[in-house]
Design an enzyme around this catalytic site. Structure first.
Site, short mmCIF file in Angstrom:
data_model
loop_
_atom_site.label_atom_id
_atom_site.label_comp_id
_atom_site.label_asym_id
_atom_site.label_seq_id
_atom_site.Cartn_x
_atom_site.Cartn_y
_atom_site.Cartn_z
N GLU A 35 0.82 -1.21 0.00
CA GLU A 35 0.00 0.00 0.00
C GLU A 35 0.86 1.26 0.00
OE1 GLU A 35 -3.00 0.26 -0.71
OE2 GLU A 35 -3.72 -1.78 -0.45
N TYR A 118 -5.79 6.32 5.15
CA TYR A 118 -5.89 5.38 4.03
C TYR A 118 -5.16 4.07 4.36
CZ TYR A 118 -5.04 2.85 -0.16
OH TYR A 118 -4.96 1.81 -1.04
N ASP A 136 -8.60 6.08 -1.35
CA ASP A 136 -7.47 6.67 -2.08
C ASP A 136 -8.01 7.45 -3.28
OD1 ASP A 136 -8.19 4.75 -3.92
OD2 ASP A 136 -6.18 3.91 -4.18
N1 ADE Z 1 -3.93 0.62 -5.28
C1 ADE Z 1 -3.91 0.90 -3.98
N2 ADE Z 1 -4.11 -0.20 -3.24
C2 ADE Z 1 -4.23 -1.21 -4.11
C3 ADE Z 1 -4.44 -2.59 -3.96
N3 ADE Z 1 -4.51 -3.15 -2.76
N4 ADE Z 1 -4.52 -3.33 -5.07
C4 ADE Z 1 -4.41 -2.74 -6.28
N5 ADE Z 1 -4.22 -1.46 -6.49
C5 ADE Z 1 -4.12 -0.70 -5.41
#
Ligand code: ADE
Length: 362
Positions: A35, A118, A136
């Site tokens: 993340e 987040y 996000d």
């Molecule tokens: N963008 C942010 N978190 C994500 C996730 N867990 N899987 C794919 N894209 C992402």
């Protein structure tokens, strides 16, 4: 109020979720690492970084103990280097205070360095099944469109309102999937720049922006302050097979990383030679290099460069400069991608370029 999105969203996710390394084997550590990386760059670019990072540092203990240069090297090219420094601080707290185990608690996660709403939401929901939202940029876009909202998505209060609305509908048995499904819709269906694939969207039946034909107008972001432009002159200083690098100050932009020597302003070759001579170097040859540009969040560097060959002298390592073998730089010293255009003249490749297709390490 939006309960009706839950079922179609989850059924769609079951059939369309991408296979991604951090979804294959789930642990709080792996979710957290992915993340944070995903806040920096695209999914495709994150994959090789993620694999390399968790292989080198498989758990919080390894991260807590990793020497800083090694850590920054693993992050080289991702940008926002303080994020990985904060990750190490958080890892140390987890080791010291929580016996090396991530707390399964949103509030405790939020207290850790570098973990905001987040990330706390993503780790609690995906790794622990806790019903907290993870909003996000993807999710902000999806929700703005679903509700045909013209509110500024960069505003904290707008984000907070979306978080509160989601909190009410997150399904208890699939909190992590729900959050990831919303992110996934934003990443592959409800995409920006006029390319939204509304025909494929499982939420098209209730999308107010689609109904009103305003999908491409949303979301709204208030214009950010303009970036400051800085001119710099970057030097590839060679002495035999060795090139000069130096460590940046511990505070400020690109703190603690290594860089090619560079000077403020756009200097002519004569000015560069003069500066070098003033510092006691004996330049033999100077060659202008192509200009390059690098964009940070608040600053833009417009760079010009010179390759300079120096005569060997007794006291080469001065002014914080030290001369090392170019290969050693590539392997050991984290150099930010801002210098990639000039690092190429040292025959080294930095950061994301390392992973580009067709590149062979020899
Ligand atoms: N963008 C942010 N978190 C994500 C996730 N867990 N899987 C794919 N894209 C992402």
């Amino acid at each position: 109020m939006m309960e009706y999105i839950v079922k179609p969203l989850l059924s769609w996710y079951d059939g369309h979720a991408r296979v991604l390394p951090w979804r294959e084997e789930i642990s709080p550590y792996r979710v957290w690492v992915s993340e944070i990386m995903l806040q920096q760059t695209r999914v495709e670019a994150v994959k090789p970084y993620f694999e390399r990072f968790v292989k080198a540092l498989p758990d919080v203990h390894a991260l807590a103990e990793c020497p800083e240069d090694e850590l920054l090297k693993l992050w080289e090219g991702l940008g926002y280097y303080n994020r990985v420094r904060n990750m190490q601080k958080a890892a140390r707290v987890i080791v010291d205070k929580y016996d090396g185990k991530f707390p399964a608690d949103y509030k405790k996660l939020l207290e850790l360095p570098g973990i905001g709403h987040y990330t706390a939401g993503a780790v609690s929901s995906i790794a622990f099944g806790i019903c907290m939202p993870a909003v996000d940029g993807n999710v902000l876009r999806v929700l703005s469109r679903l509700q045909a909202s013209y509110d500024d998505i960069l505003s904290q209060s707008v984000k907070h309102t979306f978080e509160e609305e989601l909190q009410k509908i997150i399904p208890e048995d699939r909190a992590g999937d729900f959050n990831q499904a919303l992110i996934e819709i934003g990443a592959i269906v409800c995409v920006p720049n006029g390319k939204a694939k509304c025909g494929e969207c499982p939420l098209g039946f209730c999308c107010k922006a689609k109904e009103r034909g305003i999908v491409d107008e949303l979301p709204k972001k208030k214009a950010k302050k303009e970036r400051r432009v800085e001119n710099r002159t970057v030097l590839v200083l060679r002495e035999g097979n060795r090139v000069a690098i130096r460590k940046r100050p511990e505070k400020g932009l690109l703190a603690g990383l290594y860089e090619l020597p560079n000077l403020e302003g756009t200097l002519s070759d004569e000015e560069v030679l003069l500066r070098l001579r003033e510092r006691g170097f004996s330049p033999i040859r100077i060659l202008p290099l192509a200009p390059a540009k690098h964009i940070f969040s608040h600053v833009e560097w417009r760079m010009t460069g010179y390759a300079v060959s120096l005569e060997e002298s007794e006291d080469m390592d001065k002014d914080g400069l030290f001369f090392i073998d170019a290969r050693e730089t590539e392997e050991k010293y984290p150099i930010p991608a801002a210098f990639a255009a000039y690092a190429r003249y040292m025959d080294i490749v930095l950061g994301q370029e390392k992973y580009e297709e067709g590149r062979k390490d020899v």
